[in-house]
Scaffold this motif. Structure first.
Motif, PDB file in Angstrom:
ATOM      1  N   ALA A  46     -43.493  57.297 -34.272  1.00  0.00           N
ATOM      2  CA  ALA A  46     -43.507  55.948 -33.679  1.00  0.00           C
ATOM      3  C   ALA A  46     -43.937  54.873 -34.676  1.00  0.00           C
ATOM      4  O   ALA A  46     -44.210  53.748 -34.289  1.00  0.00           O
ATOM      5  CB  ALA A  46     -44.363  55.887 -32.418  1.00  0.00           C
ATOM      6  N   ALA A  47     -43.959  55.197 -35.950  1.00  0.00           N
ATOM      7  CA  ALA A  47     -44.304  54.198 -36.973  1.00  0.00           C
ATOM      8  C   ALA A  47     -43.127  53.257 -37.245  1.00  0.00           C
ATOM      9  O   ALA A  47     -43.300  52.223 -37.877  1.00  0.00           O
ATOM     10  CB  ALA A  47     -44.746  54.875 -38.268  1.00  0.00           C
ATOM     11  N   GLY A  48     -41.944  53.641 -36.803  1.00  0.00           N
ATOM     12  CA  GLY A  48     -40.757  52.822 -37.026  1.00  0.00           C
ATOM     13  C   GLY A  48     -39.830  53.352 -38.099  1.00  0.00           C
ATOM     14  O   GLY A  48     -38.917  52.654 -38.543  1.00  0.00           O
ATOM     15  N   LYS A  49     -40.030  54.593 -38.512  1.00  0.00           N
ATOM     16  CA  LYS A  49     -39.267  55.171 -39.617  1.00  0.00           C
ATOM     17  C   LYS A  49     -37.760  55.149 -39.393  1.00  0.00           C
ATOM     18  O   LYS A  49     -37.013  54.717 -40.260  1.00  0.00           O
ATOM     19  CB  LYS A  49     -39.726  56.621 -39.874  1.00  0.00           C
ATOM     20  N   SER A  50     -37.312  55.619 -38.236  1.00  0.00           N
ATOM     21  CA  SER A  50     -35.870  55.703 -37.962  1.00  0.00           C
ATOM     22  C   SER A  50     -35.223  54.325 -37.977  1.00  0.00           C
ATOM     23  O   SER A  50     -34.182  54.127 -38.621  1.00  0.00           O
ATOM     24  CB  SER A  50     -35.615  56.347 -36.597  1.00  0.00           C
ATOM     25  N   THR A  51     -35.823  53.407 -37.286  1.00  0.00           N
ATOM     26  CA  THR A  51     -35.264  52.055 -37.195  1.00  0.00           C
ATOM     27  C   THR A  51     -35.247  51.381 -38.553  1.00  0.00           C
ATOM     28  O   THR A  51     -34.234  50.816 -38.971  1.00  0.00           O
ATOM     29  CB  THR A  51     -36.082  51.218 -36.191  1.00  0.00           C
ATOM     30  N   VAL A  52     -36.360  51.464 -39.264  1.00  0.00           N
ATOM     31  CA  VAL A  52     -36.469  50.816 -40.574  1.00  0.00           C
ATOM     32  C   VAL A  52     -35.515  51.465 -41.573  1.00  0.00           C
ATOM     33  O   VAL A  52     -34.833  50.770 -42.330  1.00  0.00           O
ATOM     34  CB  VAL A  52     -37.932  50.845 -41.072  1.00  0.00           C
ATOM     35  N   ALA A  53     -35.444  52.784 -41.582  1.00  0.00           N
ATOM     36  CA  ALA A  53     -34.557  53.478 -42.522  1.00  0.00           C
ATOM     37  C   ALA A  53     -33.096  53.109 -42.271  1.00  0.00           C
ATOM     38  O   ALA A  53     -32.338  52.882 -43.216  1.00  0.00           O
ATOM     39  CB  ALA A  53     -34.758  54.987 -42.429  1.00  0.00           C
ATOM     40  N   GLU A  54     -32.703  53.036 -41.013  1.00  0.00           N
ATOM     41  CA  GLU A  54     -31.327  52.662 -40.684  1.00  0.00           C
ATOM     42  C   GLU A  54     -31.032  51.226 -41.118  1.00  0.00           C
ATOM     43  O   GLU A  54     -29.996  50.953 -41.732  1.00  0.00           O
ATOM     44  CB  GLU A  54     -31.057  52.838 -39.186  1.00  0.00           C
ATOM     45  N   LEU A  55     -31.935  50.308 -40.814  1.00  0.00           N
ATOM     46  CA  LEU A  55     -31.745  48.909 -41.221  1.00  0.00           C
ATOM     47  C   LEU A  55     -31.709  48.776 -42.738  1.00  0.00           C
ATOM     48  O   LEU A  55     -30.893  48.019 -43.281  1.00  0.00           O
ATOM     49  CB  LEU A  55     -32.854  48.029 -40.644  1.00  0.00           C
ATOM     50  N   LEU A  56     -32.583  49.503 -43.416  1.00  0.00           N
ATOM     51  CA  LEU A  56     -32.620  49.469 -44.874  1.00  0.00           C
ATOM     52  C   LEU A  56     -31.302  49.989 -45.450  1.00  0.00           C
ATOM     53  O   LEU A  56     -30.702  49.365 -46.330  1.00  0.00           O
ATOM     54  CB  LEU A  56     -33.804  50.283 -45.398  1.00  0.00           C
ATOM     55  N   ALA A  57     -30.840  51.124 -44.950  1.00  0.00           N
ATOM     56  CA  ALA A  57     -29.587  51.703 -45.440  1.00  0.00           C
ATOM     57  C   ALA A  57     -28.421  50.738 -45.212  1.00  0.00           C
ATOM     58  O   ALA A  57     -27.543  50.610 -46.062  1.00  0.00           O
ATOM     59  CB  ALA A  57     -29.320  53.044 -44.757  1.00  0.00           C
ATOM     60  N   ARG A  58     -28.425  50.042 -44.102  1.00  0.00           N
ATOM     61  CA  ARG A  58     -27.340  49.099 -43.802  1.00  0.00           C
ATOM     62  C   ARG A  58     -27.337  47.896 -44.748  1.00  0.00           C
ATOM     63  O   ARG A  58     -26.301  47.269 -44.937  1.00  0.00           O
ATOM     64  CB  ARG A  58     -27.419  48.641 -42.354  1.00  0.00           C
ATOM     65  N   ARG A  59     -28.472  47.601 -45.362  1.00  0.00           N
ATOM     66  CA  ARG A  59     -28.543  46.470 -46.292  1.00  0.00           C
ATOM     67  C   ARG A  59     -28.104  46.843 -47.703  1.00  0.00           C
ATOM     68  O   ARG A  59     -27.879  45.969 -48.530  1.00  0.00           O
ATOM     69  CB  ARG A  59     -29.961  45.914 -46.338  1.00  0.00           C
ATOM     70  N   LEU A  60     -28.008  48.117 -47.980  1.00  0.00           N
ATOM     71  CA  LEU A  60     -27.633  48.572 -49.313  1.00  0.00           C
ATOM     72  C   LEU A  60     -26.117  48.763 -49.367  1.00  0.00           C
ATOM     73  O   LEU A  60     -25.502  49.192 -48.387  1.00  0.00           O
ATOM     74  CB  LEU A  60     -28.376  49.863 -49.655  1.00  0.00           C
ATOM     75  N   PRO A  61     -25.481  48.460 -50.503  1.00  0.00           N
ATOM     76  CA  PRO A  61     -24.013  48.449 -50.554  1.00  0.00           C
ATOM     77  C   PRO A  61     -23.340  49.814 -50.392  1.00  0.00           C
ATOM     78  O   PRO A  61     -22.233  49.907 -49.875  1.00  0.00           O
ATOM     79  CB  PRO A  61     -23.704  47.845 -51.922  1.00  0.00           C
ATOM     80  N   ARG A  62     -23.967  50.871 -50.841  1.00  0.00           N
ATOM     81  CA  ARG A  62     -23.375  52.227 -50.765  1.00  0.00           C
ATOM     82  C   ARG A  62     -24.534  53.155 -50.445  1.00  0.00           C
ATOM     83  O   ARG A  62     -25.291  53.547 -51.347  1.00  0.00           O
ATOM     84  CB  ARG A  62     -22.726  52.564 -52.096  1.00  0.00           C
ATOM     85  N   SER A  63     -24.688  53.505 -49.176  1.00  0.00           N
ATOM     86  CA  SER A  63     -25.922  54.182 -48.777  1.00  0.00           C
ATOM     87  C   SER A  63     -25.697  55.211 -47.680  1.00  0.00           C
ATOM     88  O   SER A  63     -24.687  55.186 -46.978  1.00  0.00           O
ATOM     89  CB  SER A  63     -26.930  53.145 -48.283  1.00  0.00           C
ATOM     90  N   VAL A  64     -26.673  56.095 -47.537  1.00  0.00           N
ATOM     91  CA  VAL A  64     -26.725  57.080 -46.458  1.00  0.00           C
ATOM     92  C   VAL A  64     -28.132  57.077 -45.886  1.00  0.00           C
ATOM     93  O   VAL A  64     -29.096  56.742 -46.574  1.00  0.00           O
ATOM     94  CB  VAL A  64     -26.370  58.511 -46.941  1.00  0.00           C
ATOM     95  N   HIS A  65     -28.222  57.439 -44.619  1.00  0.00           N
ATOM     96  CA  HIS A  65     -29.517  57.575 -43.945  1.00  0.00           C
ATOM     97  C   HIS A  65     -29.663  59.037 -43.559  1.00  0.00           C
ATOM     98  O   HIS A  65     -28.910  59.550 -42.727  1.00  0.00           O
ATOM     99  CB  HIS A  65     -29.559  56.668 -42.707  1.00  0.00           C
ATOM    100  N   ILE A  66     -30.622  59.699 -44.168  1.00  0.00           N
ATOM    101  CA  ILE A  66     -30.857  61.123 -43.920  1.00  0.00           C
ATOM    102  C   ILE A  66     -32.070  61.250 -43.009  1.00  0.00           C
ATOM    103  O   ILE A  66     -33.187  60.921 -43.403  1.00  0.00           O
ATOM    104  CB  ILE A  66     -31.065  61.884 -45.244  1.00  0.00           C
TER     105      ILE A  66
END
Length: 171
Positions: free
Chosen positions: A9-29
């Motif tokens: 519940a620290a926000g890892k999933s949401t933050v990781a997804e948003l971060l990956a979406r801001r990068l030009p060529r990325s994956v969210h594992i």
């Protein structure tokens, strides 16, 4: 590779997804995907884990790190997200072979964890309390990477903060 960790519940999933979406060529594992792949015989972590639960956790971390390394080798920015705390965090970082690696530890307050847990559709805190995981995070986890108290931040503000301070996250 950017690793995002913290308590449930620290926000890892949401933050990781948003971060990956801001990068030009990325994956969210999502590390938890490897746990969910076990159809029969899954052993979940508890405060007193049995050897099988520990072995499955190690396998999960190994698969996440290896997957991220492969994507990074193929030219992707790999954003890995999982609960990797305590002594496991240093072991996880050593598993990663990608030279450009960053670690962000989301460390919101216990009250923020409790509030966020109440807002979620899923229940993460079955075997642990937010306070217990927070204690492991703060007392047993190496102070490496960029520790971010995201208690008062929106997910987008947290991503902005990470990107602005990525140099501090290098490990």
């Amino acid at each position: 590779m950017i690793v995002i960790t913290g308590a449930m519940a620290a926000g890892k999933s949401t933050v990781a997804e948003l971060l990956a979406r801001r990068l030009p060529r990325s994956v969210h594992i999502r590390g938890d995907v490897f746990r969910k792949m076990v159809v029969n015989g899954r052993a979940d972590m508890t405060p007193q884990p049995d050897p099988e639960a520990t072995a499955q956790l190690q396998l999960r971390y190994e698969l996440a790190a290896g997957t991220a390394d492969r994507y990074a080798a193929a030219g992707f920015d790999a954003v890995v997200q999982d609960v990797i705390i305590g002594t496991e965090l240093e072991h996880f970082v050593r598993r990663v072979t990608t030279p450009a690696r960053y670690l962000v530890v989301l460390s919101p307050s216990v009250s923020a964890l409790e509030w966020r847990e109440e807002q979620r559709a899923k229940s993460g805190y079955v075997h642990f309390s937010p306070g217990a995981l927070d204690e492991v995070l703060r007392r047993e986890t190496a102070q490496i990477g960029y520790w971010l108290d995201s208690s008062a931040q929106t997910p987008d503000e947290t991503v902005d903060d990470i990107l602005a301070h990525l140099d501090r996250a290098a490990v």
